[in-house]
Enzyme design. Structure first.
Site, PDB file in Angstrom:
ATOM      1  N   THR A  24      70.989  54.218   0.496  1.00  0.00           N
ATOM      2  CA  THR A  24      70.340  53.149   1.271  1.00  0.00           C
ATOM      3  C   THR A  24      71.258  52.668   2.397  1.00  0.00           C
ATOM      4  O   THR A  24      72.429  52.362   2.163  1.00  0.00           O
ATOM      5  CB  THR A  24      69.971  51.971   0.339  1.00  0.00           C
ATOM      6  OG1 THR A  24      69.085  52.471  -0.654  1.00  0.00           O
ATOM      7  CG2 THR A  24      69.313  50.833   1.097  1.00  0.00           C
ATOM      8  N   CYS A  78     103.543  54.178  -1.612  1.00  0.00           N
ATOM      9  CA  CYS A  78     103.681  54.294  -3.056  1.00  0.00           C
ATOM     10  C   CYS A  78     102.854  55.482  -3.553  1.00  0.00           C
ATOM     11  O   CYS A  78     101.642  55.492  -3.416  1.00  0.00           O
ATOM     12  CB  CYS A  78     103.224  53.004  -3.720  1.00  0.00           C
ATOM     13  SG  CYS A  78     103.599  52.991  -5.466  1.00  0.00           S
ATOM     14  N   THR A 133      87.646  57.275   5.742  1.00  0.00           N
ATOM     15  CA  THR A 133      87.976  58.258   4.708  1.00  0.00           C
ATOM     16  C   THR A 133      86.775  59.154   4.422  1.00  0.00           C
ATOM     17  O   THR A 133      86.897  60.386   4.353  1.00  0.00           O
ATOM     18  CB  THR A 133      88.437  57.532   3.423  1.00  0.00           C
ATOM     19  OG1 THR A 133      89.553  56.707   3.761  1.00  0.00           O
ATOM     20  CG2 THR A 133      88.834  58.509   2.339  1.00  0.00           C
ATOM     21  N   ASN A 186      98.270  56.926  13.350  1.00  0.00           N
ATOM     22  CA  ASN A 186      98.222  55.557  12.839  1.00  0.00           C
ATOM     23  C   ASN A 186      99.590  54.987  12.514  1.00  0.00           C
ATOM     24  O   ASN A 186      99.760  53.787  12.433  1.00  0.00           O
ATOM     25  CB  ASN A 186      97.338  55.492  11.587  1.00  0.00           C
ATOM     26  CG  ASN A 186      97.728  56.526  10.564  1.00  0.00           C
ATOM     27  OD1 ASN A 186      97.678  57.724  10.839  1.00  0.00           O
ATOM     28  ND2 ASN A 186      98.135  56.087   9.391  1.00  0.00           N
TER      29      ASN A 186
HETATM   30  N1  PLP Z   1      92.244  57.815   9.462  1.00  0.00           N
HETATM   31  C1  PLP Z   1      93.222  57.070   9.999  1.00  0.00           C
HETATM   32  C2  PLP Z   1      93.991  57.608  11.145  1.00  0.00           C
HETATM   33  C3  PLP Z   1      93.507  55.811   9.487  1.00  0.00           C
HETATM   34  O1  PLP Z   1      94.471  55.076  10.023  1.00  0.00           O
HETATM   35  C4  PLP Z   1      92.752  55.335   8.386  1.00  0.00           C
HETATM   36  C5  PLP Z   1      93.061  54.030   7.773  1.00  0.00           C
HETATM   37  O2  PLP Z   1      94.145  53.512   7.877  1.00  0.00           O
HETATM   38  C6  PLP Z   1      91.728  56.148   7.873  1.00  0.00           C
HETATM   39  C7  PLP Z   1      91.509  57.381   8.431  1.00  0.00           C
HETATM   40  C8  PLP Z   1      90.873  55.682   6.732  1.00  0.00           C
HETATM   41  O3  PLP Z   1      89.884  54.796   7.218  1.00  0.00           O
HETATM   42  P1  PLP Z   1      89.087  53.813   6.226  1.00  0.00           P
HETATM   43  O4  PLP Z   1      90.059  52.744   5.828  1.00  0.00           O
HETATM   44  O5  PLP Z   1      87.970  53.282   7.068  1.00  0.00           O
HETATM   45  O6  PLP Z   1      88.612  54.619   5.087  1.00  0.00           O
END
Ligand code: PLP
Length: 386
Positions: free
Chosen positions: A238, A330, A72, A152
């Site tokens: 850090t 949700c 993220t 995903n």
């Molecule tokens: N991008 C994709 C395609 C994801 O599937 C996910 C998490 O499911 C993320 C970003 C977010 O990653 P993180 O959980 O490491 O913040």
């Protein structure tokens, strides 16, 4: 009750070999990697070793890998960082697609408030974006094109290399979210031709709370945070040495085992797809039929036969020890159908009647039959209860 975990796109368990690799760096080698004394330099050497290993496995140079807190943050960093830096040169346009993860879509939406024009490309019935769509959307002001490496939810793999070529011809930089692909299929930044790439450790049996952003040398990007000189001033805070070590170990293991494991997972996925298609005539497989990740199977059930939310189906599966995901999320306290399935043209009812199965290392062939038998029983009960 034997539990079956089929949600490996959400997260994966920590590999015991990764835990062992990380262990000394929580206590014995505990220094702050930015300290100049012996303790700090010891930690710094370990941190840079982890960075170098990760860089090598994605085809980057050591100085092009920046540690973050996960996928993220890396997506936010790439999108807001590049958009803000290039906006100062009049490049105020960002292009992405409707099938992206919210970690990409939401920062893009945020940029609109800052005066950036955002084009969100539609996807086809398989969830794909093609390079011609990107070409058609390019403007002189295009700063960044962000298209994920693979989806995903449905597993569709995107033609990132071709998209990158088109974007570069038009003068834009290219970011890809490779959270679901690193360690599963080859994800090499030079092969893909991208300027920025997001990766995350906890999707590949590494620790939660660490990821990385590949930033090609020379790329203009603003930092999201201010506060220190860590990560060459671009991501202050850090450094988390044990997590970086775990991340490198997890990626190394995933890459070295990728060939055999991907073949094994694809055969489990194919078996489940075959069994579900045989037992449930109206089941629809979502995603590209061939160009897809080996471990994801996304199935919608005909909403006329299954008048209930996939969420209810999910809960019933969970009560029987099977962990899967539904095609809803949700949002603001109510269940919303998946934005990816809607973008692919599924109606909201069908999108809701969806389950995603994501296989991983713990799954065996016998799990497939247990899943099918439980699904049959639950669907019979649900249909009967109408
Ligand atoms: N991008 C994709 C395609 C994801 O599937 C996910 C998490 O499911 C993320 C970003 C977010 O990653 P993180 O959980 O490491 O913040």
């Amino acid at each position: 009750m034997k539990r079956i975990y089929l949600d490996h796109t959400a997260t994966t368990p920590l590999d015991p070999r990764v835990l062992e690799a990380m262990r000394p760096y929580f206590s014995d080698t505990f220094g702050n990697a930015s300290s100049v004394h012996w303790y700090g330099q010891q930690a710094k050497t370990v941190l840079e070793g982890a960075r170098e290993a990760i860089a090598k496995m994605i085809g980057a140079h050591q100085g092009e890998v920046y540690f973050t807190s996960g996928g993220t943050e890396s997506d936010n960093f790439a999108i807001k960082g590049v958009a803000r830096a290039l906006a100062r040169r009049g490049k105020t346009h960002v292009i992405t697609s409707k099938a992206e993860h919210h970690a990409v879509l939401d920062p893009c939406e945020h940029l609109v408030d800052e005066g950036t024009e955002v084009t969100v490309l539609p996807v086809d019935g398989n969830g794909l974006v093609n390079p011609d769509q990107v070409r058609g959307a390019m403007t002189e002001r295009a700063a960044l094109v962000s298209i994920m490496h693979a989806n995903n939810e449905v597993g569709t793999i995107y033609p990132v290399r071709e998209i990158a070529r088109v974007a570069h011809e038009g003068g834009a930089l290219v970011h890809t979210d490779a959270v679901q692909t690193t360690g599963k299929i080859p994800a090499d930044v030079r092969e893909l031709g991208v300027d920025l790439m997001t990766i995350s450790a906890h999707k590949m049996y590494g620790p939660k709370g660490i990821g990385a952003l590949y930033i090609r040398k020379g790329t203009e990007i603003d930092s999201l945070f201010q506060g220190g000189g860590q990560e060459r001033g671009r991501r202050p805070g850090t450094e988390n040495v044990p997590l970086a070590v775990g991340f490198a170990k997890a990626l190394e293991l995933a890459c070295s085992e990728m060939g055999a494991e991907s073949t094994r997972l694809a055969s489990l996925r194919d078996l489940l797809e075959k069994r579900i298609s045989k037992e449930f005539k109206d089941a629809i497989v979502n995603g590209h039929p061939t160009v897809r990740l080996p471990h994801i199977l996304n199935i919608s059930f005909d909403s006329r036969r299954l008048p209930l939310e996939g969420e209810v189906l999910l809960m019933n599966m969970d009560l029987r020890g099977i962990a899967v995901t539904s095609g809803s999320a949700c949002t603001s306290g109510s269940m919303q159908p998946s934005h990816v399935l809607l973008a692919m043209g599924r109606d909201p009812k069908t999108a809701r009647a969806t389950l995603r199965f994501a296989f991983g290392r713990s799954n065996m062939e016998e799990d497939v039959e247990v899943v099918v038998e439980n699904l049959k029983e639950i669907l019979a009960l649900m249909t009967h209860a109408r």
